[in-house]
Design a protein around this motif. Structure first.
Motif, PDB file in Angstrom:
ATOM      1  N   CYS A 198      11.220  -3.785  -5.014  1.00 30.12           N
ATOM      2  CA  CYS A 198      10.413  -3.284  -4.058  1.00 30.12           C
ATOM      3  C   CYS A 198      11.482  -2.979  -2.750  1.00 30.12           C
ATOM      4  O   CYS A 198      12.059  -3.779  -2.180  1.00 30.12           O
ATOM      5  CB  CYS A 198       9.279  -3.971  -3.407  1.00 30.12           C
ATOM      6  N   PRO A 213       4.730   6.188  -3.961  1.00 30.84           N
ATOM      7  CA  PRO A 213       3.410   5.678  -3.792  1.00 30.84           C
ATOM      8  C   PRO A 213       2.650   6.583  -4.658  1.00 30.84           C
ATOM      9  O   PRO A 213       3.004   8.031  -4.716  1.00 30.84           O
ATOM     10  CB  PRO A 213       3.169   5.860  -2.486  1.00 30.84           C
ATOM     11  N   SER A 214       1.544   6.142  -5.427  1.00 27.84           N
ATOM     12  CA  SER A 214       0.756   7.119  -6.343  1.00 27.84           C
ATOM     13  C   SER A 214      -0.636   7.368  -5.698  1.00 27.84           C
ATOM     14  O   SER A 214      -0.874   6.870  -4.557  1.00 27.84           O
ATOM     15  CB  SER A 214       0.508   6.450  -7.724  1.00 27.84           C
ATOM     16  N   ALA A 250       3.026   1.758  -6.859  1.00 28.61           N
ATOM     17  CA  ALA A 250       3.808   2.791  -6.962  1.00 28.61           C
ATOM     18  C   ALA A 250       4.238   3.176  -8.399  1.00 28.61           C
ATOM     19  O   ALA A 250       3.792   2.281  -9.361  1.00 28.61           O
ATOM     20  CB  ALA A 250       5.184   2.040  -6.215  1.00 28.61           C
ATOM     21  N   THR A 287       7.528   1.615  -2.113  1.00 29.23           N
ATOM     22  CA  THR A 287       8.460   2.205  -2.982  1.00 29.23           C
ATOM     23  C   THR A 287       9.242   1.184  -3.527  1.00 29.23           C
ATOM     24  O   THR A 287       9.253   0.079  -3.076  1.00 29.23           O
ATOM     25  CB  THR A 287       9.192   3.454  -2.186  1.00 29.23           C
ATOM     26  N   ALA A 310       0.753  -1.235  -0.121  1.00 23.42           N
ATOM     27  CA  ALA A 310      -0.051  -0.016   0.028  1.00 23.42           C
ATOM     28  C   ALA A 310       0.528   1.332  -0.063  1.00 23.42           C
ATOM     29  O   ALA A 310       0.517   2.161  -0.668  1.00 23.42           O
ATOM     30  CB  ALA A 310      -0.858  -0.155   1.276  1.00 23.42           C
ATOM     31  N   GLU A 311       1.921   1.312   0.625  1.00 22.61           N
ATOM     32  CA  GLU A 311       2.759   2.571   1.015  1.00 22.61           C
ATOM     33  C   GLU A 311       4.100   2.208   0.437  1.00 22.61           C
ATOM     34  O   GLU A 311       5.079   2.931   0.578  1.00 22.61           O
ATOM     35  CB  GLU A 311       3.013   2.887   2.280  1.00 22.61           C
ATOM     36  N   ASP A 318      -4.675   3.656  -4.999  1.00 24.96           N
ATOM     37  CA  ASP A 318      -4.320   3.014  -3.702  1.00 24.96           C
ATOM     38  C   ASP A 318      -3.539   1.901  -4.078  1.00 24.96           C
ATOM     39  O   ASP A 318      -3.956   0.994  -4.856  1.00 24.96           O
ATOM     40  CB  ASP A 318      -5.568   2.450  -3.241  1.00 24.96           C
ATOM     41  N   GLY A 319      -2.319   1.701  -3.236  1.00 25.83           N
ATOM     42  CA  GLY A 319      -1.715   0.349  -3.561  1.00 25.83           C
ATOM     43  C   GLY A 319      -0.646   0.409  -4.646  1.00 25.83           C
ATOM     44  O   GLY A 319      -0.105  -0.790  -4.833  1.00 25.83           O
TER      45      GLY A 319
END
Length: 173
Positions: free
Chosen positions: A104, A76-77, A83, A59, A56-57, A80-81
């Motif tokens: 990741c 993160p964009s 990158a 990078t 979810a957060e 939701d969830g």
């Protein structure tokens, strides 16, 4: 009836072909996928990559070294969830298929996607620049030039009419 069927079949095939050309590329190595858009690009094009495989957060550290673009970051964009990150295909890139990789930050999961570099633009890309309408400078902001052009056209029309009238009367030219 036959003509309508051909038209509908042709339209359906064109839509399907356009979908394949504009569809993003997905690569999967068992761990996840990296979406590459556009999936086909010419040298100098800005490419966007994103993935939902980093949490979810999450990078990620991206690597477009295969095409010569080097490292980039996925952050993160607003979705939701996911990158997202960007890089530019270098002007010196040669045609071919290149693997783009992102790792990741959490868990070290690696995701991959393919980018196809071509030397000609693919149909379906967004147009750039202004539309050439053909109006030219005739309707420009300079009223003196516009008046001079109208006067020149009026003189030419009057002269042509006078010559045609003389010819019709038999006066000779």
């Amino acid at each position: 009836m036959r003509r309508t069927a051909r038209l509908l079949t042709g339209t359906a095939l064109a839509v399907a072909a356009a979908g394949f050309v504009a569809a993003p590329a997905y690569g999967d190595d068992g761990d996840g996928s990296l979406e590459v858009f556009p999936s086909q690009a010419v040298p100098g094009t800005q490419v966007t990559v994103n993935t939902a495989q980093c949490g979810a957060e999450g990078t990620a550290a991206g690597d477009a070294g295969a095409v010569g673009a080097g490292a980039f970051t996925l952050a993160p964009s607003a979705h939701d969830g996911e990158a997202i990150g960007q890089f530019r295909v270098p002007p010196s890139a040669q045609p071919g298929t290149y693997e783009i990789v992102a790792k990741c930050a959490e868990g070290g999961r690696q995701v991959k996607g393919d980018l196809v570099v071509t030397l000609t633009a693919v149909r379906g890309q967004e147009p750039r620049g202004s539309v050439k309408t053909g109006v030219g400078g005739a309707l420009g902001p300079d009223p003196v030039q516009t008046a001079a052009g109208v006067a020149a056209l009026a003189v030419a029309a009057a002269g042509g009419t006078w010559l045609l009238h003389r010819r019709a009367r038999g006066d000779g030219i």
